[in-house]
Every structure is written in C-alpha cells, then in structure tokens.
Design a protein around this motif. Structure first.
Motif, PDB file in Angstrom:
ATOM      1  N   SER A 267      -2.623  -7.357  -1.262  1.00 45.01           N
ATOM      2  CA  SER A 267      -3.795  -6.743  -0.903  1.00 45.01           C
ATOM      3  C   SER A 267      -3.519  -5.660   0.527  1.00 45.01           C
ATOM      4  O   SER A 267      -4.199  -4.762   0.199  1.00 45.01           O
ATOM      5  N   CYS A 268      -3.014  -6.161   1.460  1.00 47.06           N
ATOM      6  CA  CYS A 268      -2.689  -5.266   2.543  1.00 47.06           C
ATOM      7  C   CYS A 268      -1.832  -3.863   1.939  1.00 47.06           C
ATOM      8  O   CYS A 268      -2.238  -2.885   2.247  1.00 47.06           O
TER       9      CYS A 268
ATOM     10  N   PHE B  96      -7.656  -1.326   9.949  1.00 53.70           N
ATOM     11  CA  PHE B  96      -6.667  -1.701   8.815  1.00 53.70           C
ATOM     12  C   PHE B  96      -5.359  -2.311   9.270  1.00 53.70           C
ATOM     13  O   PHE B  96      -4.847  -3.333   8.923  1.00 53.70           O
TER      14      PHE B  96
ATOM     15  N   PHE C 230      -5.198   3.805   0.616  1.00 56.17           N
ATOM     16  CA  PHE C 230      -6.338   4.530   1.400  1.00 56.17           C
ATOM     17  C   PHE C 230      -5.729   5.607   1.992  1.00 56.17           C
ATOM     18  O   PHE C 230      -6.222   6.772   2.120  1.00 56.17           O
TER      19      PHE C 230
ATOM     20  N   SER D 102      -2.273 -12.016   0.524  1.00 51.62           N
ATOM     21  CA  SER D 102      -2.626 -10.952   1.524  1.00 51.62           C
ATOM     22  C   SER D 102      -1.833  -9.934   1.552  1.00 51.62           C
ATOM     23  O   SER D 102      -2.082  -8.957   1.835  1.00 51.62           O
TER      24      SER D 102
ATOM     25  N   LEU E  98      -4.090  -1.512  -0.416  1.00 47.64           N
ATOM     26  CA  LEU E  98      -5.130  -1.081   0.467  1.00 47.64           C
ATOM     27  C   LEU E  98      -4.667  -0.093   1.516  1.00 47.64           C
ATOM     28  O   LEU E  98      -5.151   1.324   1.277  1.00 47.64           O
TER      29      LEU E  98
ATOM     30  N   GLY F  16      -5.717  -5.559  11.068  1.00 49.50           N
ATOM     31  CA  GLY F  16      -6.085  -6.734  10.010  1.00 49.50           C
ATOM     32  C   GLY F  16      -4.787  -6.919   9.568  1.00 49.50           C
ATOM     33  O   GLY F  16      -4.514  -8.120   9.410  1.00 49.50           O
TER      34      GLY F  16
ATOM     35  N   ILE G 181      -2.459  -6.181  -6.487  1.00 46.94           N
ATOM     36  CA  ILE G 181      -3.308  -6.216  -5.386  1.00 46.94           C
ATOM     37  C   ILE G 181      -3.830  -7.394  -5.012  1.00 46.94           C
ATOM     38  O   ILE G 181      -4.246  -7.797  -4.074  1.00 46.94           O
ATOM     39  N   THR G 182      -3.540  -8.196  -6.216  1.00 46.42           N
ATOM     40  CA  THR G 182      -4.286  -9.626  -5.866  1.00 46.42           C
ATOM     41  C   THR G 182      -3.156 -10.648  -5.557  1.00 46.42           C
ATOM     42  O   THR G 182      -3.562 -11.977  -5.511  1.00 46.42           O
TER      43      THR G 182
END
Lengths: 567, 211
Positions: free
Chosen positions: B145-146, B53, B153, B142, B149, B56, B138-139
């Motif tokens: 999203s990152c 992650f 997590f 990027s 996430l 990424g 979250i949308t």
C-alpha cells in the motif's frame, strides 16, 4: 478607470462593469468579485445551518425520551455523523470564508482578492461537495454513520458492498472541502501579505486580518495532512489497501493522528476569526482602543504554533504512551495562556468603556461569556485523568458545543449584524436582532449546559436510548435545542425583511474606525479603486483624535454624499 | 534566429504591476505579480501532504512485525538509482534553461526546457517499467500500500510537472509573451525542483532504508 470615490460624477455615471453588477443573477454565477463571493458563501452556509440544525432537532427529539422510539438506531448514527460534518464543513468554514471575503479586501484597502478566479472556484466547490454529501442520504445503506471523525475500523465497514456508499461519498466530500479551503487559504494569505494599503504595516492591520491570517496558516499546514489521511482511508475502503486495516498490518490509530493533526487546529481555524470579530467589535461599542493590540495580534500566532502540537489530547484513551499523554496535556494547557491574554485584553477594553448594547455587541458579549465557560471545561478536559473519565461522554459534547455554537456561531452572528449595513446598504431591525440574541443565548445555555452534568453522570455520546436516570437533563437539553431552532426565525426574518424594505444604511452607522467604514455602503465593486488611502496610524484610535488615513476629512463628506445619492 | 524578449530579466516582472490583459474591470483579473507568492504558499502546503505520507510510512514500517509481504525480498535499488540520477540532473538542465531565458536566448531556453521535460518522461517510463515487474500489488499488506501510494502520488506530480512545462514551452512561442508573464516559468521550475527534492527523500525512505 480614474474616477475617484469622491467624484460627484460617479453616482450619475453608468457603472463600468460589462455585466450589470447589481443584478441578483450575479449571486448565481461564477462571479469573481470578492464581495459577491462573500455573500454567496454566507448564504450557502446559512442554508446548510438549517439542514444541520434540522438533523440536530431530530436527534434531540429522539433523546427527549429514554427509549429509542423516534428514529431507527442506524438512522440515528447517520444523523449525528451528518450533523457534525455539515455544521463544520458546510456551515462553519464557508461562513467564515464569507466573512474573510467581505472583510479582508475592504479592511486592508485592496480592490479584491489576489486571485479572483481561484476564489470563485473555491466557492463553487462548496455547493458541489454539499450536493455529494447530501446525496449520501439517497444511496443504499444510507449516509456515513461512523461519526464525524470517521475512525477505522468502523468507517471501513461496507456491509452492502457497493462501490458508492455513504462513507465513500463522505470521504470524497471532505477531501473536496479540503481542496476548496486550501485554495481559499492561498488566496487569503497572499492577499493579506501582498495587497495592503500604503502605510498599513502588519502592526497597523486590524486584528481580524491577523486572526484570519493565523487561521489560514493553520489551514495550509493542517489540511494537507487530513487530505492525505482521508485519501488513505478511501483507498482502504475502495481498493482494499492496508493503511489502517489491522489484518493487513495497518494501524487504525495512525488515522486518528492524521485526523486530529488537522481537526484539532480546525477548532482554532474557527475560533480565531471569531476572536478577530470580538477584537473589532468591543472597541467600536465601548468607544475605547483595543487594549494591548500587539499582544492580541501576536497571541494569534502563538496559538497557531501551539495548535500544531496538541492533537493527541483527543487520543488519551487510544493507547498512546504515557509520555505522549503528559506532553500533550502540558501543551494543551499552554493554549490557555495566549487565549487568556486575549480575554483579558477584551475585558480591559470593555473596562470603563461607554458600552452600547445593540445586537452585535450583545452577541459579542454573549459569545465571550460562553467562550470563557468553554475554556474552563477545556482545561478540565486537557487533564489526562479527567479526560479519561469523561471520554466519549456528553461532557465532551457540551464542551465543544459551547465553543462552536456558544462562542463561534454567536461571534459569527455578531459579525453578520455588525457588517450587514456595510455590505448590503440596509439597516437591520434592532428589535428582531435583540430577540434573536435573547433566544440564542438562553437556548444555547439550556441546550448545552445540561450536557455537562450528564457527562459527569456517565451518559455516553452517540446513543439513541439511555438510562431513565438521565431523563431530566436530557429533557432540558431538548427544550433548549428547540428554542435554538425557534431563534433562527427572527434572524432569517430580520435578514429578509431588512434586505427588502430596510432603511438605507449610512456609510458608517456605528461611527467605527477602519478602512471599510470609509467606503460607501455597499462599497463599490473595486473598493477604493486606484485611490487607496495612505494609512497613517494604527487601528482602533477611539478617543485619540488621530486620523486613520491621510486626508481623512474628504471621506465622510464623500461617502455621505454617495449614500444619499444612491438612495 | 533569436527572439529577444523586451524585458531581459524575467524576475523584474515581480515588481512590475503587470496590467490586466482581459477585458475585465481592473483589479478583478488575476494579479500576475502575486502569482509566485501564491504558488510558493501552495508548494509549502503541498509538501505537508508528502510529509504526512512519509510519517505514515515510517510509523507503519517501524511498528510492523512482518513488513515485507511473503515472497518479497526487498526492492531492487540499482535501476531506480539510475533513474533518480536522471531526475535529479533535470533540476540542473531546467536551471540552465532559466539562465538562457534570463539572457534573452529563447531557443537555448526551449532546448534545455525540452530536455528537462524529456528527462522527466524518461523517469516516468522507468517507474512504469518497475511497477510492471514487481511481484507485489497495492493490496499486498501495508508495504505494498505504502509503496504504490508514495511512488504513485509522486509520479502524478512528475506528470503534472511535465504537463506544466509543456504549457510554458507552448506559451514561449507566443510573440512577446514573456515580457511580463515569465512567472509561469519560474513557478514551473520551482515545482520541478520541489518534485526532485521529494523524490530524493522518497528514494532514501523506500530503497535505502533497510527492511
């Protein structure tokens, strides 16, 4: 429990298990015995081999004529996607985990795996994600159809707009497969590191355990990366995030990195245990010690290290910078060094040996032949110009089928025949086995060799119709595929009939050296129980006259007695 | 009142062959002395998923033209820094709890163990408050999203850590339970340190790395 394996009372005494251990029902229950789990894994994998093979034969049926006339084109896309996914995640990994479960505890003298309940849970995830993957045939829109690698943006298309679609189910199944494999890997690594018999140092371990250890280390390093990448793909597909969506600033090539960071080493996860099988079988059937044991063992670890830095060779045409192409071309070619060490060690083992060409040996030799051929095309593909020229053609398909079927699956067959008497207590039928080998070897080469000229001629993979100039080689390949389908019949017939009415197997039918051959066939639930023998010499002492364990003279007598006593 | 466990050093359980406790045939139950080996292997493997992650995130951030979504200036880092301090110091309190357990002081263990759980919960609360106040979702490209996430997590890991510690706390009340089974405590504590280290890296990547 202090009964020893040599106690004459053992065969008469009732078995100490609370549940009747020899009942067939244990194979359908949450059983924590590694030997039961191993057979569960292998049986499940063989069922999925039939499913994946059926899909392959439908595809080859389609490709026997240039026109797309047998199935719809979208159905064809689903067929190759599911064929690849089933064969890797539901046949190859489970069957190898089955071998690990059967062999590792017996070979190192452990009573069981380190975490038996985790082991059973890892197995039972396999049918769960198998059902999830099969269910994707039934959802609207059909199964995932973006290839087994599931590249975005193709894999992010969801034209029907359902939350539960083939692609989402595919990702969930692959993620669950990853969880199951990590659970298995933790178990195998801990077992090998912590539960070896007294005197069995790492360099007295059979090579199969070395290769299993190496393969499971790759699982532990690589799988989390794939699981992470798949999780992000699932979010992109279901929630609408932008990890890989270019329109939101995402990067589709990032997914390729995650995917291949695991999925190239996954090839070594598959082939390393098969190297282990070759290293176990050649000494037995050539009656010679394994040549260069230490080098063969260490070569496995070198392959692990190199396997982590080769993944970009799958992405040469994906717009990666030139320095990356050069670097990964070199690292990929370096893999040939440890692999070559192993191949020459096997050749040196066979050299001047007294070869016994029974079914397992034939499969091992055939697998080695196919592996060398696949290695040659592998080096060709590692070269950037060749790779860009044949990228996404049948040359690539031919290459990896030689590895996965020609070498790995034939190695698995060799292992199944070699250890079948040990773990079932029955001998297989040699004639049926040799027929199986003959059909498999001819079928493999007839099926996969024509793919190489096809690829060089420029036939792309993943198409259901093609130019008529490709027809000749395609017809040959299709005939080979049907022959491979036929080759399964003597195999299954052999398994079933020898289980039902096969001859009782002695403890050591091949006169092999190894802890597992000191046990009766089939081994008792706890293997050596508390009387684990002390290992006093390295493996493969063929012709050396050295005993493997202390008081070895007590074992053949005891095990022979047990084998006859149980009959 | 102080309960003294029979085995003063919980680590000594590593070398003992802790006998199987359930009625299963010997050897087929879990081998307690291997649990820690297995758990450490699991943690190494788990760290790779965070590493995936992180890379990424770094790749997306470095290659992006417009990293922040429109209307977002960046992340406020002062409050998260305070919660970071809470989480990082909980690594100290959990070590103290283990120290008490090694001395056989079960109540000292329980007190500091509970304190560590409370600090983890405070951190989770802080994160929930932060999420509620953010202007992006979250949308949102990027970046969004990152961010969700990575923090989400990690938050799941904090929550699992607190639950795991709760389990160990309950087990400490079973008489004589920590005579051979302290590996659960060692494992939970290792997990907690792991979660802390990951958070420090995450904080540096998300909050300290300028857009």
């Amino acid at each position: 429990m202090t009964i020893t394996p040599f106690d004459p009372g053992l065969s008469a005494a009732p078995t100490p298990q609370p549940k009747a251990p020899n009942s067939w029902k244990r194979y359908f229950s949450f059983n924590t015995d590694a030997k039961v789990i191993g057979i569960q894994y292998i049986a499940t994998a063989l069922i999925f081999l039939l499913v994946g093979g059926l899909l392959a034969m439908i595809m080859r049926g389609e490709l026997i004529t240039p026109e797309a006339d047998l199935v719809d084109r979208t159905v064809y896309n689903g067929l190759y996607t599911m064929h690849g996914t089933i064969m890797l995640f539901l046949f190859m990994f489970p069957v190898l985990n089955g071998l690990n479960n059967l062999l590792i505890p017996c070979m190192i003298g452990a009573p069981d795996m380190a975490f038996p309940r985790l082991n059973a849970a890892a197995f039972w995830l396999v049918p769960v994600f198998g059902v999830i993957l099969m269910a994707s045939f039934l959802v609207p829109g059909g199964p995932a159809a973006s290839g087994w690698w599931s590249y975005p943006p193709v894999s992010l298309q969801n034209p029907l707009g359902f939350l539960i679609n083939g692609e989402a189910l595919w990702i969930v199944a692959v993620a669950l497969s990853g969880v199951s494999s990590i659970m298995g890997a933790i178990n195998f690594v801990t077992t090998i590191l912590r539960m070896r018999a007294p005197g069995m140092t790492l360099f007295r371990m059979p090579i199969f355990c070395w290769t299993a250890l190496s393969a499971q280390i790759i699982q532990l390093i690589g799988l989390p990366a794939l699981t992470g990448g798949a999780l992000m793909l699932l979010f992109d597909l279901v929630v609408g995030t932008s990890f890989y969506r270019p329109e939101g600033g995402g990067d589709p090539v990032l997914y390729q990195h995650f995917f291949w960071f695991y999925s190239h080493p996954a090839v070594y996860v598959i082939i390393l245990p098969v190297f282990g099988v070759f290293s176990e079988l050649f000494p037995v059937y050539a009656r010679k010690p394994l040549f260069g044991y230490r080098f063969v063992a260490m070569a496995s670890l070198v392959i692990v290290a190199l396997s982590l830095v080769v993944w970009v060779h799958h992405m040469f045409p994906s717009g990666v910078p030139q320095w990356m192409r050069d670097l990964f071309m070199v690292t990929t070619m370096l893999i040939a060094v440890p692999t070559g060490i192993k191949v020459f060690a096997w050749l040196a083992t066979l050299w001047g040996g007294k070869l016994r060409l029974n079914t397992p040996m034939l499969f091992a030799l055939g697998g080695l032949f196919n592996f060398v051929f696949a290695g040659v095309t592998g080096i060709m593909l590692a070269t950037v110009p060749v790779d860009i020229h044949v990228n996404n053609t049948y040359f690539v398909v031919g290459h990896f089928h030689y590895v996965i079927y020609g070498a790995a699956t034939m190695g698995v067959y060799a292992a199944i025949y070699h250890w079948f008497p040990k773990f079932t207590g029955k001998m297989y039928y040699e004639g049926l086995g040799q027929l199986h080998f003959l059909l498999t070897f001819i079928g493999t080469n007839l099926n996969f060799f024509p793919m190489h000229p096809l690829g060089l001629m420029g036939m792309p993979r993943r198409v259901s119709s093609y130019d008529p100039e490709f027809a000749f080689w395609n017809v040959l390949a299709s005939l080979g595929a049907f022959l491979l389908g036929v080759s399964i019949i003597p195999f299954l017939l052999n398994l079933v009939s020898s289980l039902v009415r096969g001859k009782q197997a002695p403890a050591n039918p091949w006169n092999a050296i190894g802890l597992e051959w000191l046990l009766p066939s089939p081994p008792p639930a706890e293997n050596f129980e508390e009387n684990v023998p002390t290992v006093i010499s390295g493996p493969y002492g063929y012709g050396s006259g050295l005993p493997l364990v202390e008081h070895q003279e007590r074992y053949p007598r005891a095990t022979d007695f047990l084998a006859t006593g149980q009959a | 009142m102080t309960l003294t466990p029979a085995s003063p050093d919980p680590l000594s359980g590593l070398d003992q062959n802790a006998g199987p406790t359930d009625g299963h045939a010997s050897g087929h139950s879990s081998h307690a002395n291997h649990s820690l080996t297995g758990f450490i292997i699991f943690l190494c493997s788990e760290s790779i998923i965070f590493f995936a992650f992180f890379t990424g995130y770094a790749v997306l951030k470095l290659s992006s033209l417009n990293w922040l979504p429109p209307g977002v200036e960046g992340l406020e880092w002062r409050t998260p820094l305070a919660y970071t301090a809470v989480l990082v110091s909980s690594s100290g309190t959990i070590a103290l709890a283990e120290w008490f357990l090694n001395r056989g002081n079960l109540w000292g263990f329980r007190a500091f163990w509970l304190l560590s759980m409370a600090m983890g919960t405070v951190f989770l609360y802080g994160q929930a408050v932060e999420w509620a106040g953010l202007s992006f979702g979250i949308t949102s490209g990027s970046f969004g999203s990152c961010f969700y996430l990575l923090t989400g997590f990690h938050g799941l890991h904090v929550a699992s850590g607190v639950l795991l510690m709760g389990l160990m706390l309950i087990r400490s009340f079973r008489a004589g339970n920590y005579e051979g089974g302290e590996q659960g405590v060692v494992a939970a504590s290792l997990f907690w340190h792991f979660v802390d280290v990951i958070w420090v890296l995450l904080f540096l990547l998300l909050y300290a790395w300028p857009a």
